[in-house]
Design a protein around this motif. Sequence first.
Motif, PDB file in Angstrom:
ATOM      1  N   GLU A 124       0.835  -1.225   0.055  1.00 60.42           N
ATOM      2  CA  GLU A 124       0.117   0.048   0.135  1.00 60.42           C
ATOM      3  C   GLU A 124       0.776   1.250   0.047  1.00 60.42           C
ATOM      4  O   GLU A 124       0.598   2.119  -0.785  1.00 60.42           O
ATOM      5  CB  GLU A 124      -0.791   0.051   1.276  1.00 60.42           C
ATOM      6  CG  GLU A 124      -2.122  -0.779   1.336  1.00 60.42           C
ATOM      7  CD  GLU A 124      -2.873  -0.735   0.094  1.00 60.42           C
ATOM      8  OE1 GLU A 124      -4.036   0.407   0.424  1.00 60.42           O
ATOM      9  OE2 GLU A 124      -3.024  -1.154  -1.033  1.00 60.42           O
ATOM     10  N   GLN A 128       0.803   4.035  -2.845  1.00 60.85           N
ATOM     11  CA  GLN A 128       0.689   5.389  -2.594  1.00 60.85           C
ATOM     12  C   GLN A 128       1.734   6.308  -3.219  1.00 60.85           C
ATOM     13  O   GLN A 128       1.596   7.566  -3.725  1.00 60.85           O
ATOM     14  CB  GLN A 128       0.475   5.682  -1.217  1.00 60.85           C
ATOM     15  CG  GLN A 128      -0.761   5.263  -0.547  1.00 60.85           C
ATOM     16  CD  GLN A 128      -1.988   5.268  -1.414  1.00 60.85           C
ATOM     17  OE1 GLN A 128      -2.262   6.517  -1.825  1.00 60.85           O
ATOM     18  NE2 GLN A 128      -2.784   4.335  -1.683  1.00 60.85           N
ATOM     19  N   TYR A 140       1.569  -7.233  -4.088  1.00 67.39           N
ATOM     20  CA  TYR A 140       0.193  -7.561  -4.053  1.00 67.39           C
ATOM     21  C   TYR A 140      -0.182  -8.975  -4.483  1.00 67.39           C
ATOM     22  O   TYR A 140      -0.995  -9.771  -4.089  1.00 67.39           O
ATOM     23  CB  TYR A 140      -0.476  -6.468  -5.000  1.00 67.39           C
ATOM     24  CG  TYR A 140      -0.865  -5.090  -4.267  1.00 67.39           C
ATOM     25  CD1 TYR A 140      -1.481  -4.902  -2.969  1.00 67.39           C
ATOM     26  CD2 TYR A 140      -0.431  -4.098  -4.764  1.00 67.39           C
ATOM     27  CE1 TYR A 140      -1.685  -4.026  -2.651  1.00 67.39           C
ATOM     28  CE2 TYR A 140      -0.648  -3.006  -4.467  1.00 67.39           C
ATOM     29  CZ  TYR A 140      -1.136  -2.831  -3.082  1.00 67.39           C
ATOM     30  OH  TYR A 140      -1.372  -1.558  -2.747  1.00 67.39           O
ATOM     31  N   ARG A 161      -6.253  -3.359  -6.468  1.00 66.29           N
ATOM     32  CA  ARG A 161      -4.873  -2.733  -6.714  1.00 66.29           C
ATOM     33  C   ARG A 161      -4.177  -3.324  -8.093  1.00 66.29           C
ATOM     34  O   ARG A 161      -3.990  -2.724  -8.851  1.00 66.29           O
ATOM     35  CB  ARG A 161      -4.021  -2.854  -5.531  1.00 66.29           C
ATOM     36  CG  ARG A 161      -4.442  -2.115  -4.313  1.00 66.29           C
ATOM     37  CD  ARG A 161      -4.335  -0.577  -4.464  1.00 66.29           C
ATOM     38  NE  ARG A 161      -4.384   0.105  -3.282  1.00 66.29           N
ATOM     39  CZ  ARG A 161      -5.389   1.049  -2.982  1.00 66.29           C
ATOM     40  NH1 ARG A 161      -6.059   1.502  -3.970  1.00 66.29           N
ATOM     41  NH2 ARG A 161      -5.352   1.467  -1.703  1.00 66.29           N
TER      42      ARG A 161
END
Length: 191
Positions: A124, A128, A140, A161
Amino acid sequence: MEEITPMIRTEIEKYLKQNGITLTEFSHIIDLNVGTLSSIVTGNRSLSVNQLDRITAGMELPPDYFYERYIEECIIESPSLHWRKISPFLYRCAELGRLDCIQCVMSLLLDTSMYIPLLFEMAEDLFQKGEYQEAATCLYENVAESERKQHSERLALCQYRLFSIRIGKDQAQNLQTAAKFEPFVDRLDEI
């Protein structure tokens, strides 16, 4: 016959000897405490990725020159895996685009369920920061694979994602990407 790769500390000693540099002089060059450097060279202290990067820069080698050996010597052969040591290495590998090193470490971590949430948080964070390939390819995908038999929101978010990273101009590829994501849509929070 397989060639034996010298240990990092052996390479440091060899470099110092070949260049006629003392441990103290080298510690000043790389801005590392001489006692710390001495402990690393003698094998009495583990090596952090920051220290490795300083040493590598001081030896005028590419930044990731010792990364495969670091995995072998400092992660695989470590009596216990510590996230405080592993996460800076993974971030540095992402920064340098060393997906192969990330994948190698991931294969060690995924056997222990306590690392799954930490790896997800790292993915994450990389997402970002806009480091999509690093987040997708190694983190992921692996977190999703490790949770494939669970019906967790984390699994669904990993799939989301991956979907958002892989959507592009190729409509055939987009259709495949959407088909892979479709079973997870209902598991996502509306936000």
